[in-house]
Design a protein around this motif. Structure first.
Motif, PDB file in Angstrom:
ATOM      1  N   LEU A 258       3.822 -36.576  14.613  1.00 43.04           N
ATOM      2  CA  LEU A 258       3.280 -37.235  13.432  1.00 43.04           C
ATOM      3  C   LEU A 258       2.630 -36.202  12.523  1.00 43.04           C
ATOM      4  CD1 LEU A 258       1.586 -40.432  14.927  1.00 43.04           C
ATOM      5  CD2 LEU A 258       3.874 -40.188  13.968  1.00 43.04           C
ATOM      6  N   SER A 259       3.021 -36.234  11.272  1.00 39.40           N
ATOM      7  CA  SER A 259       2.443 -35.330  10.282  1.00 39.40           C
ATOM      8  C   SER A 259       2.177 -36.141   9.022  1.00 39.40           C
ATOM      9  CB  SER A 259       3.395 -34.167   9.979  1.00 39.40           C
ATOM     10  OG  SER A 259       2.817 -33.282   9.049  1.00 39.40           O
ATOM     11  N   ALA A 260       0.943 -36.501   8.813  1.00 37.40           N
ATOM     12  CA  ALA A 260       0.580 -37.356   7.686  1.00 37.40           C
ATOM     13  C   ALA A 260       0.040 -36.522   6.530  1.00 37.40           C
ATOM     14  CB  ALA A 260      -0.462 -38.381   8.109  1.00 37.40           C
ATOM     15  N   ALA A 261       0.287 -36.998   5.326  1.00 34.81           N
ATOM     16  CA  ALA A 261      -0.281 -36.395   4.123  1.00 34.81           C
ATOM     17  C   ALA A 261      -0.968 -37.499   3.336  1.00 34.81           C
ATOM     18  CB  ALA A 261       0.796 -35.720   3.285  1.00 34.81           C
ATOM     19  N   ARG A 262      -2.266 -37.387   3.187  1.00 35.52           N
ATOM     20  CA  ARG A 262      -3.050 -38.436   2.555  1.00 35.52           C
ATOM     21  C   ARG A 262      -3.265 -38.133   1.078  1.00 35.52           C
ATOM     22  NH1 ARG A 262      -7.878 -39.140   7.081  1.00 35.52           N
ATOM     23  NH2 ARG A 262      -6.545 -39.918   8.777  1.00 35.52           N
ATOM     24  N   LEU A 263      -3.356 -39.194   0.296  1.00 39.51           N
ATOM     25  CA  LEU A 263      -3.651 -39.020  -1.124  1.00 39.51           C
ATOM     26  C   LEU A 263      -5.073 -38.495  -1.294  1.00 39.51           C
ATOM     27  CD1 LEU A 263      -2.163 -42.292  -2.697  1.00 39.51           C
ATOM     28  CD2 LEU A 263      -1.101 -40.040  -2.492  1.00 39.51           C
ATOM     29  N   ALA A 264      -5.226 -37.547  -2.204  1.00 39.46           N
ATOM     30  CA  ALA A 264      -6.539 -36.977  -2.521  1.00 39.46           C
ATOM     31  C   ALA A 264      -6.632 -36.773  -4.023  1.00 39.46           C
ATOM     32  CB  ALA A 264      -6.746 -35.656  -1.780  1.00 39.46           C
ATOM     33  N   ASP A 265      -7.788 -37.067  -4.577  1.00 40.04           N
ATOM     34  CA  ASP A 265      -7.969 -36.945  -6.021  1.00 40.04           C
ATOM     35  C   ASP A 265      -8.174 -35.495  -6.435  1.00 40.04           C
ATOM     36  OD1 ASP A 265      -7.783 -39.685  -6.474  1.00 40.04           O
ATOM     37  OD2 ASP A 265      -9.922 -39.999  -6.081  1.00 40.04           O
ATOM     38  N   LEU A 266      -7.674 -35.171  -7.605  1.00 45.00           N
ATOM     39  CA  LEU A 266      -7.896 -33.877  -8.243  1.00 45.00           C
ATOM     40  C   LEU A 266      -8.678 -34.085  -9.524  1.00 45.00           C
ATOM     41  CD1 LEU A 266      -4.397 -32.170  -7.855  1.00 45.00           C
ATOM     42  CD2 LEU A 266      -6.539 -31.426  -6.788  1.00 45.00           C
ATOM     43  N   PRO A 267      -9.369 -33.056  -9.999  1.00 45.60           N
ATOM     44  CA  PRO A 267     -10.065 -33.181 -11.282  1.00 45.60           C
ATOM     45  C   PRO A 267      -9.088 -33.573 -12.383  1.00 45.60           C
ATOM     46  CG  PRO A 267     -10.737 -31.182 -10.144  1.00 45.60           C
ATOM     47  CD  PRO A 267      -9.591 -31.740  -9.367  1.00 45.60           C
ATOM     48  N   GLY A 268      -9.570 -34.386 -13.286  1.00 48.26           N
ATOM     49  CA  GLY A 268      -8.731 -34.791 -14.399  1.00 48.26           C
ATOM     50  C   GLY A 268      -7.883 -36.010 -14.110  1.00 48.26           C
ATOM     51  N   GLY A 269      -8.066 -36.611 -12.947  1.00 43.83           N
ATOM     52  CA  GLY A 269      -7.330 -37.827 -12.637  1.00 43.83           C
ATOM     53  C   GLY A 269      -6.019 -37.615 -11.919  1.00 43.83           C
TER      54      GLY A 269
ATOM     55  N   ILE B 174      -3.518 -36.531  -8.688  1.00 44.26           N
ATOM     56  CA  ILE B 174      -3.548 -36.831  -7.264  1.00 44.26           C
ATOM     57  C   ILE B 174      -2.687 -35.812  -6.529  1.00 44.26           C
ATOM     58  CG2 ILE B 174      -2.907 -38.524  -5.491  1.00 44.26           C
ATOM     59  CD1 ILE B 174      -3.443 -40.701  -7.524  1.00 44.26           C
ATOM     60  N   ARG B 175      -3.188 -35.350  -5.405  1.00 46.76           N
ATOM     61  CA  ARG B 175      -2.414 -34.441  -4.569  1.00 46.76           C
ATOM     62  C   ARG B 175      -2.259 -35.030  -3.172  1.00 46.76           C
ATOM     63  NH1 ARG B 175      -5.249 -31.271  -0.837  1.00 46.76           N
ATOM     64  NH2 ARG B 175      -7.518 -31.522  -0.916  1.00 46.76           N
ATOM     65  N   LEU B 176      -1.473 -34.375  -2.346  1.00 51.42           N
ATOM     66  CA  LEU B 176      -1.328 -34.747  -0.949  1.00 51.42           C
ATOM     67  C   LEU B 176      -2.097 -33.753  -0.085  1.00 51.42           C
ATOM     68  CD1 LEU B 176       2.445 -35.709  -0.757  1.00 51.42           C
ATOM     69  CD2 LEU B 176       0.481 -37.248  -0.692  1.00 51.42           C
ATOM     70  N   ALA B 177      -2.978 -34.291   0.785  1.00 48.32           N
ATOM     71  CA  ALA B 177      -3.752 -33.452   1.700  1.00 48.32           C
ATOM     72  C   ALA B 177      -3.218 -33.663   3.108  1.00 48.32           C
ATOM     73  CB  ALA B 177      -5.237 -33.811   1.632  1.00 48.32           C
ATOM     74  N   ALA B 178      -2.643 -32.623   3.693  1.00 41.06           N
ATOM     75  CA  ALA B 178      -1.997 -32.748   4.996  1.00 41.06           C
ATOM     76  C   ALA B 178      -3.023 -32.796   6.123  1.00 41.06           C
ATOM     77  CB  ALA B 178      -1.045 -31.588   5.215  1.00 41.06           C
ATOM     78  N   THR B 179      -2.778 -33.647   7.112  1.00 49.70           N
ATOM     79  CA  THR B 179      -3.546 -33.632   8.347  1.00 49.70           C
ATOM     80  C   THR B 179      -2.776 -32.801   9.368  1.00 49.70           C
ATOM     81  OG1 THR B 179      -2.480 -35.642   9.161  1.00 49.70           O
ATOM     82  CG2 THR B 179      -4.494 -35.931   7.885  1.00 49.70           C
ATOM     83  N   ASN B 180      -3.456 -32.371  10.402  1.00 51.02           N
ATOM     84  CA  ASN B 180      -2.798 -31.549  11.411  1.00 51.02           C
ATOM     85  C   ASN B 180      -1.704 -32.340  12.128  1.00 51.02           C
ATOM     86  OD1 ASN B 180      -4.427 -29.318  10.927  1.00 51.02           O
ATOM     87  ND2 ASN B 180      -5.991 -29.989  12.383  1.00 51.02           N
ATOM     88  N   PRO B 181      -0.523 -31.769  12.293  1.00 57.00           N
ATOM     89  CA  PRO B 181       0.533 -32.468  13.037  1.00 57.00           C
ATOM     90  C   PRO B 181       0.163 -32.617  14.506  1.00 57.00           C
ATOM     91  CG  PRO B 181       1.209 -30.219  12.522  1.00 57.00           C
ATOM     92  CD  PRO B 181      -0.078 -30.442  11.795  1.00 57.00           C
ATOM     93  N   VAL B 182       0.545 -33.755  15.071  1.00 57.63           N
ATOM     94  CA  VAL B 182       0.232 -34.075  16.458  1.00 57.63           C
ATOM     95  C   VAL B 182       1.483 -34.641  17.113  1.00 57.63           C
ATOM     96  CG1 VAL B 182      -1.164 -35.539  17.996  1.00 57.63           C
ATOM     97  CG2 VAL B 182      -2.207 -34.512  15.963  1.00 57.63           C
TER      98      VAL B 182
END
Length: 418
Positions: free
Chosen positions: A389-400, A402-410
């Motif tokens: 499992l390798s999830a990438a969560r939505l994360a806000d960036l300045p200016g509105g 959105i990026r993807l923030a990866a969690t550690n694969p398990v």
């Protein structure tokens, strides 16, 4: 978890009061319990609905309170208990089944209860059906949609109804579902009537209030009825909760995406025992407990054990948390039905497999540990599958943006005995 002996919210001891008695009255107005008449004879205060007060012999000189709004009655009962004055509350059927006992306990009053046969038990008896696997819900004084959805979801449901939320309305909501309905009216009286209908037939007629509705799946007398006394009881707040729902150390917690799969593979439910080995925050064990399982969590770090207990208390479940290093700490534990291994080496996994739980779920961050774990489980007779499992969560960036923030694969391995 550990703590002091239970007490009621108002500070009274949890044991029943010698001065407050709740007497159940059956539908025909007969108090069946042998102690009911004695309790009434000595009462200085009797509280009940008008029909209940009219159904029993009231002692001369006793004060009566006819139930309408509940707070004045609770105040009168509290004053009587404080003064040592014997008081009796009259209620329908079994007062502990969606009845007044809960409200009394919430108000700090701990009554002695002399129940009659509940309307639910009577309805199943009149229909000649077992009900040890039934879910009992109520549509009385609340949104009826949860009761309706219980009938849609579960094979055997008893519904305590109310005007506007009875067999007519629930039957209409069950059209399209394969259900048989039994409507029990005027239970215990000369006007008693028990009627088997389809949802369409229930929706097309009026019924006497209040009545009990039985919703049954299948066409035979007991088709679809669970024989294991385990109606579904999923947690209202859900599962695979975010990490913010738990106290943890430096993000040392099974992430919600991984936890969702792990809990699904563990199959926790009422009647099963789950071990959470290398528990850390205890999030997996807590969620298994939320789904009805008994849980033992172990960790070598006493700080982790404190976190497990705190998280269990936060979510209102009981998790037995034990400090100790696996595999040694596992030796004296009762045999599990399923085990989650979130920490430890192959010696821990070997000790778990030796206890022969039906299912073993292992999470691994290091790839070099995957093959030995798979080999060990297969050698122990487990059928093994796995997924990374390798999830990438939505994360806000300045200016509105959105990026993807990866969690550690398990890697999640599941071993199942044939």
């Amino acid at each position: 978890m550990s703590g002091s002996p239970p007490s009621s919210p108002g500070g009274h001891h949890a044991g029943p009061s010698s001065t407050l008695t709740v007497v159940g009255i059956d539908a025909a107005g007969r108090p069946p319990h042998p102690g009911a008449l004695a309790a009434l004879a000595g009462a200085g205060l009797v509280v009940g609905a008008a029909r209940h007060l009219a159904a029993v012999p009231l002692p001369a000189g006793a004060t009566t309170v006819t139930l309408g709004p509940l707070p004045p009655a609770l105040d009168a009962l509290a004053a009587a208990v404080a003064a040592g004055r014997p008081a009796v509350v009259l209620a329908s059927g079994d007062p502990g089944l969606f009845g007044i006992v809960r409200r009394l306990r919430t108000a700090g009053l701990a009554p002695r209860v002399l129940p009659a046969v509940s309307s639910v038990a009577a309805a199943f008896a009149r229909a000649g059906l077992p009900w040890d696997g039934a879910a009992v819900v109520t549509a009385h004084g609340r949104d009826p949609r949860p009761a309706l959805n219980a009938c849609r979801a579960l094979p055997t449901v008893a519904v305590l109804t109310a005007p506007g939320a009875g067999a007519t309305e629930l039957g209409a909501g069950l059209v399209g579902w394969s259900r048989r309905l039994v409507v029990a009216e005027h239970l215990g009286t000369d006007a008693e009537r028990v009627t088997a209908v389809t949802p369409e037939q229930a929706a097309a007629r009026s019924w006497a209030d209040p009545h009990v509705l039985l919703s049954l799946a299948g066409s035979g007398p007991c088709d679809g009825m669970r024989a294991d006394d385990q109606p579904a009881a999923a947690p209202a707040g859900g599962w695979a909760l975010p990490e913010t729902a738990y106290a943890h150390r430096n993000s040392m917690i099974t992430k919600s995406e991984v936890r969702a799969l792990a809990v699904a593979r563990l199959r926790p439910r009422l009647g099963r025992l789950v071990w959470d080995v290398g528990a850390g925050s205890g999030s997996v064990g807590v969620e298994c407990a939320l789904l009805g399982a008994a849980v033992v969590a172990v960790d070598h770090d006493p700080t982790a054990i404190d976190l497990v207990r705190a998280n269990a208390a936060r979510h209102g479940v009981h998790v037995r948390a034990l400090p100790g290093r696996a595999p040694d700490v596992l030796a004296d534990l009762p045999d599990p039905d399923a085990v989650f291994v979130g920490g430890g080496g192959t010696d821990v996994l070997a000790a778990v497999a030796a206890r022969r739980p039906g299912r073993v779920v292992v999470t691994l961050a290091a790839l070099d540990r995957v093959a030995p774990a798979v080999g060990l489980l297969r050698a122990a007779g487990y059928a093994v599958d796995g997924v990374q499992l390798s999830a990438a969560r939505l994360a806000d960036l300045p200016g509105g943006s959105i990026r993807l923030a990866a969690t550690n694969p398990v890697v999640v391995l599941t071993g199942e005995l044939p």
